[in-house]
Design a protein around this motif. Structure first.
Motif, PDB file in Angstrom:
ATOM      1  N   VAL A  20     -29.144  24.520  60.835  1.00 25.08           N
ATOM      2  CA  VAL A  20     -27.889  24.859  60.328  1.00 25.08           C
ATOM      3  C   VAL A  20     -27.251  25.577  61.201  1.00 25.08           C
ATOM      4  CG1 VAL A  20     -26.580  26.286  58.395  1.00 25.08           C
ATOM      5  CG2 VAL A  20     -28.150  24.555  57.774  1.00 25.08           C
ATOM      6  N   THR A  21     -27.820  26.749  61.705  1.00 24.35           N
ATOM      7  CA  THR A  21     -27.157  27.557  62.844  1.00 24.35           C
ATOM      8  C   THR A  21     -26.711  26.772  64.013  1.00 24.35           C
ATOM      9  OG1 THR A  21     -28.582  29.484  61.977  1.00 24.35           O
ATOM     10  CG2 THR A  21     -27.576  29.506  64.303  1.00 24.35           C
ATOM     11  N   ASP A  22     -27.675  25.879  64.658  1.00 21.19           N
ATOM     12  CA  ASP A  22     -27.238  25.090  65.559  1.00 21.19           C
ATOM     13  C   ASP A  22     -26.161  24.172  65.107  1.00 21.19           C
ATOM     14  OD1 ASP A  22     -27.310  24.150  68.250  1.00 21.19           O
ATOM     15  OD2 ASP A  22     -28.941  22.675  67.697  1.00 21.19           O
ATOM     16  N   GLU A  61     -27.210  13.956  64.493  1.00 18.07           N
ATOM     17  CA  GLU A  61     -28.915  13.825  64.423  1.00 18.07           C
ATOM     18  C   GLU A  61     -29.218  15.084  63.404  1.00 18.07           C
ATOM     19  OE1 GLU A  61     -31.176  13.914  67.912  1.00 18.07           O
ATOM     20  OE2 GLU A  61     -30.010  12.519  68.888  1.00 18.07           O
ATOM     21  N   ILE A  62     -28.592  16.290  63.629  1.00 16.79           N
ATOM     22  CA  ILE A  62     -29.154  17.315  62.496  1.00 16.79           C
ATOM     23  C   ILE A  62     -28.662  17.051  61.291  1.00 16.79           C
ATOM     24  CG2 ILE A  62     -28.620  19.853  62.120  1.00 16.79           C
ATOM     25  CD1 ILE A  62     -28.076  20.276  65.035  1.00 16.79           C
ATOM     26  N   VAL A  63     -27.320  16.492  61.331  1.00 17.91           N
ATOM     27  CA  VAL A  63     -26.909  16.057  59.751  1.00 17.91           C
ATOM     28  C   VAL A  63     -27.712  15.033  59.027  1.00 17.91           C
ATOM     29  CG1 VAL A  63     -24.768  15.114  58.604  1.00 17.91           C
ATOM     30  CG2 VAL A  63     -24.374  16.683  60.427  1.00 17.91           C
ATOM     31  N   ARG A  64     -28.237  14.133  59.853  1.00 13.95           N
ATOM     32  CA  ARG A  64     -29.045  13.311  59.311  1.00 13.95           C
ATOM     33  C   ARG A  64     -30.325  13.615  58.693  1.00 13.95           C
ATOM     34  NH1 ARG A  64     -28.838   9.658  63.294  1.00 13.95           N
ATOM     35  NH2 ARG A  64     -30.650  10.284  64.332  1.00 13.95           N
ATOM     36  N   GLN A  75     -17.769  15.497  63.247  1.00 18.67           N
ATOM     37  CA  GLN A  75     -17.175  16.046  62.429  1.00 18.67           C
ATOM     38  C   GLN A  75     -16.944  15.609  60.972  1.00 18.67           C
ATOM     39  OE1 GLN A  75     -13.468  16.345  64.508  1.00 18.67           O
ATOM     40  NE2 GLN A  75     -13.920  17.745  65.895  1.00 18.67           N
ATOM     41  N   VAL A  76     -17.056  14.198  61.025  1.00 21.43           N
ATOM     42  CA  VAL A  76     -16.894  13.711  59.452  1.00 21.43           C
ATOM     43  C   VAL A  76     -18.424  13.645  58.754  1.00 21.43           C
ATOM     44  CG1 VAL A  76     -16.927  11.272  58.468  1.00 21.43           C
ATOM     45  CG2 VAL A  76     -15.173  11.901  60.278  1.00 21.43           C
ATOM     46  N   ALA A  77     -19.388  13.602  59.686  1.00 23.04           N
ATOM     47  CA  ALA A  77     -20.809  14.038  59.205  1.00 23.04           C
ATOM     48  C   ALA A  77     -20.983  15.388  58.596  1.00 23.04           C
ATOM     49  CB  ALA A  77     -21.857  13.606  60.460  1.00 23.04           C
ATOM     50  N   VAL A  78     -20.441  16.291  59.252  1.00 23.45           N
ATOM     51  CA  VAL A  78     -20.685  17.857  58.656  1.00 23.45           C
ATOM     52  C   VAL A  78     -19.856  17.660  57.532  1.00 23.45           C
ATOM     53  CG1 VAL A  78     -19.952  20.182  59.132  1.00 23.45           C
ATOM     54  CG2 VAL A  78     -20.823  18.714  60.974  1.00 23.45           C
ATOM     55  N   LEU A  79     -18.737  17.045  57.136  1.00 25.86           N
ATOM     56  CA  LEU A  79     -17.950  16.960  55.864  1.00 25.86           C
ATOM     57  C   LEU A  79     -18.751  16.168  54.818  1.00 25.86           C
ATOM     58  CD1 LEU A  79     -14.285  16.458  56.804  1.00 25.86           C
ATOM     59  CD2 LEU A  79     -15.324  18.716  56.475  1.00 25.86           C
ATOM     60  N   GLN A  80     -19.407  15.276  55.367  1.00 24.73           N
ATOM     61  CA  GLN A  80     -20.241  14.541  54.423  1.00 24.73           C
ATOM     62  C   GLN A  80     -21.465  15.438  53.955  1.00 24.73           C
ATOM     63  OE1 GLN A  80     -21.323  11.275  57.143  1.00 24.73           O
ATOM     64  NE2 GLN A  80     -20.149   9.790  55.705  1.00 24.73           N
ATOM     65  N   LEU A  81     -22.061  16.231  54.836  1.00 27.08           N
ATOM     66  CA  LEU A  81     -23.044  16.898  54.378  1.00 27.08           C
ATOM     67  C   LEU A  81     -22.801  17.967  53.488  1.00 27.08           C
ATOM     68  CD1 LEU A  81     -26.036  18.215  54.649  1.00 27.08           C
ATOM     69  CD2 LEU A  81     -25.346  19.510  56.809  1.00 27.08           C
ATOM     70  N   ALA A  82     -21.415  18.744  53.637  1.00 29.51           N
ATOM     71  CA  ALA A  82     -20.984  19.756  52.866  1.00 29.51           C
ATOM     72  C   ALA A  82     -20.923  19.160  51.517  1.00 29.51           C
ATOM     73  CB  ALA A  82     -19.803  20.300  53.437  1.00 29.51           C
TER      74      ALA A  82
END
Length: 618
Positions: A488-490, A512-515, A557-564
């Protein structure tokens, strides 16, 4: 216009007169007149564009050249030893090269042209560099058709070709097309097989002292395409090929070099399943206790380099296997191009799995010695102190004093290879073994956040986490050792930087991190942990950049929104209520981002799903 028409007509008359003069000279009985006519013909062809496209005119001119005269020019020119001043040979080759390029396909298969192939091969010993290139270009064109391949197959001595092959890659193209063509026409497969065997042996000798990349690439393309009866049954050149590969691997090869020896690996395993493993892919040595004792000896560096190269060979070969499987699944190739027989593939899988298990064991022991002292050993029992990379810690006697584990290329190569196998192979036992390495992997991931300090393990480790998290024990070990916080920090650092920078490599790692985090967040029961929700707050404070960014950055950026969104949707209702304002802020961000990426239907659809899911929470 009245002046232009007579001028054009006059040019045509001059050209016709010139061609008539050339044909008269070529039909003369003395070779001097013929030589002059041939020289004039070459000049006219080079300087008359409209003639070069006149197929009937070209055929007529070609037929006017006496073939015996061409033979005498090549033969007499070949007797002149002074390279670069051989006018007769240079002219004959130049004319043949020009007509080979310009004549219609039917005429290129005529015996008058293809029967010059043996003389062209023989004359290479006496050609200048420029004429050599013309000869080879002519040969490639002629043998790339059945009649030419048939004539080339009659040549007994190919030494003039094999001797110049290292400096003239077109030699390998000539052999490639001629052998594939002869394969379809010859009735004497045994003789052709013997010739192929002998010629490859001569090529191996000629390429000694070079990196052999072009030779390996040639054989990697050729061998799988040959009929089984054309493959030399017990080639003596296999050990020499293995040496080429070993030397290439340890020399830090380029991408072309890696592709060459990887493709050759696949080819040899396919066509020589019995001989190749012993000569070409011997069982990879895995660091053992005796080698651990060498960590502080001068011999460690060359040993580590050899093992690093061995791991790199295996990881590249794994990539080739995966690409082949994907091509088969997608229908891009046919079953005849399958890399190896299923039973051999199963044996290879078993061998690699055993090697990866020993690799995991070595990584565990090496890390314990360099960082923890030993697994299960109380700190007071650790024997000596060491200071490596500015970090003071205890270590066992066999640990390296000069190369910290986090800066050892051997460790990076081993982890990279293990990671690919963990993700792609469904070995439950190995994934459970690898779960015991999570403390090492998380620690290496965190130290790699400052890549200027040395090696960057992050991308291989993300691949490894994908495989480890398939097992329950793997998820537990990952979370217990701070894996979520490290990733998460990265992730947040990449996300913040994406507002002002367009680093596609960083964005790709972020995806890859989001996945990985999405896989954990959606599986956690009864819902995401409270400290995980900090990411929601940070995402809600993000400002959408105004400038257009590369597709990979926008995808991230879209992937981060999906994770949130996944964290909010799966959170306990009581916990979720604390993030009402953050939810509204993320809705606004998703709306702005959707307007920005409206040309990408996939991203628009993903953001619409985000908005729909968040709206349902209000």
């Amino acid at each position: 216009m009245s002046e232009t028409a007579p001028s054009a007509a006059g040019e045509q008359q001059n050209q016709a007169a010139s061609l008539q003069k050339i044909q008269t000279l070529l039909s003369a009985k003395d070779d001097t007149s013929r030589f002059v006519g041939l020289a004039l013909l070459k000049s006219v062809l080079d300087n008359t564009p409209e003639l070069r496209t006149d197929e009937d005119g070209l055929v007529s001119l070609w037929e006017s050249i006496p073939q015996k005269f061409l033979d005498r020019l090549i033969r007499t020119g070949s007797k002149q030893q002074a390279k670069g001043t051989n006018d007769m040979l240079d002219l004959a080759v130049s004319v043949l090269h020009t007509f080979t390029a310009l004549l219609p396909e039917k005429s290129r298969q005529d015996t008058k042209l293809v029967n010059r192939i043996p003389q062209l091969v023989a004359c290479l010993l006496y050609c200048s560099d420029d004429t050599t290139r013309l000869v080879l270009e002519t040969l490639v064109s002629l043998v790339n058709q059945p009649e030419g391949a048939k004539v080339f197959d009659t040549i007994e001595d190919l030494s003039t070709l094999t001797e110049i092959a290292p400096s003239q890659p077109l030699v390998l193209d000539t052999l490639f097309y001629s052998w594939l063509g002869a394969m379809a026409t010859t009735s004497d497969k045994m003789t052709l097989s013997s010739k192929i065997d002998k010629t490859i042996g001569m090529l191996v000798v000629s390429f000694r002292g070079t990196d052999g990349v072009t030779l390996l690439n040639f054989l990697g393309n050729l061998l799988p395409r040959l009929d089984p009866e054309l493959l030399p049954p017990n080639p003596t050149w296999l050990p020499s090929l293995a040496k080429f590969v070993r030397d290439l691997v340890i020399s830090r090869p380029t991408a072309d070099g890696r592709a060459a020896f990887t493709n050759l690996s696949a080819a040899l395993l396919e066509v020589y399943p019995i001989q190749a493993p012993s000569f070409y892919l011997p069982r990879m040595s895995t660091p053992n206790t005796q080698q651990r004792a060498k960590l502080n000896n001068p011999s460690y560096n060359p040993t580590a380099q050899r093992l690093t190269s061995a791991y790199n060979v295996v990881s590249n070969f794994m990539g080739y296997l995966l690409r082949t499987l994907e091509a088969l699944d997608s229908g891009e190739t046919n079953n005849n191009q399958w890399i190896m027989k299923p039973d051999l593939l199963l044996k290879l899988r078993t061998s690699i799995s055993e090697t990866m298990s020993l690799t995991a064991e070595y990584l565990r022991d090496r890390w314990d010695a360099s960082i923890a002292g030993a697994m299960g050993l109380h700190p007071e029992a650790r024997t000596a102190a060491a200071n490596e990379g500015g970090v003071s810690h205890f270590t066992l006697a066999w640990d390296s004093k000069s190369v910290h584990s986090s800066q050892d290329p051997l460790i990076l190569a081993a982890i990279r290879t293990l990671a690919i196998w963990l993700r792609e192979d469904d070995g439950e036992l190995l994934r459970k073994e690898a779960a015991g390495l999570c403390d090492m992997f998380v620690d290496l991931y965190q130290t790699s956040s400052a890549p200027e300090k040395g090696l960057d393990f992050r991308r291989p480790l993300l691949v490894a986490f994908e495989g480890i998290l398939e097992e329950r024990k793997g998820k537990e070990a990952f979370l217990e050792n701070g894996g979520w916080q490290a990733l998460v920090t990265d992730l947040y650092n990449i996300f913040q930087a994406s507002s002002t920078m367009s680093d596609e490599n960083e964005a790709a790692r972020g995806v890859e991190i989001v996945r990985i985090l999405l896989q954990i967040a959606e599986a956690e029961q009864p819902g995401p942990r409270e400290d995980w929700m900090d990411l929601v707050t940070k995402v809600a404070a993000w400002a959408v950049p105004d400038q257009t960014q590369p597709p990979m950055v926008e995808e991230f950026q879209v992937a981060v929104l999906q994770l949130a969104t996944a964290l909010l949707v799966n959170a306990h209702p009581g916990l979720r209520r604390r993030y009402t304002h953050s939810t509204s802020a993320i809705i606004g961000i998703a709306t702005q981002l959707r307007d920005k990426v409206k040309k990408d239907k996939g991203l628009v659809e993903a953001l619409s799903d985000v908005l729909e899911a968040l709206a349902a929470l209000h």
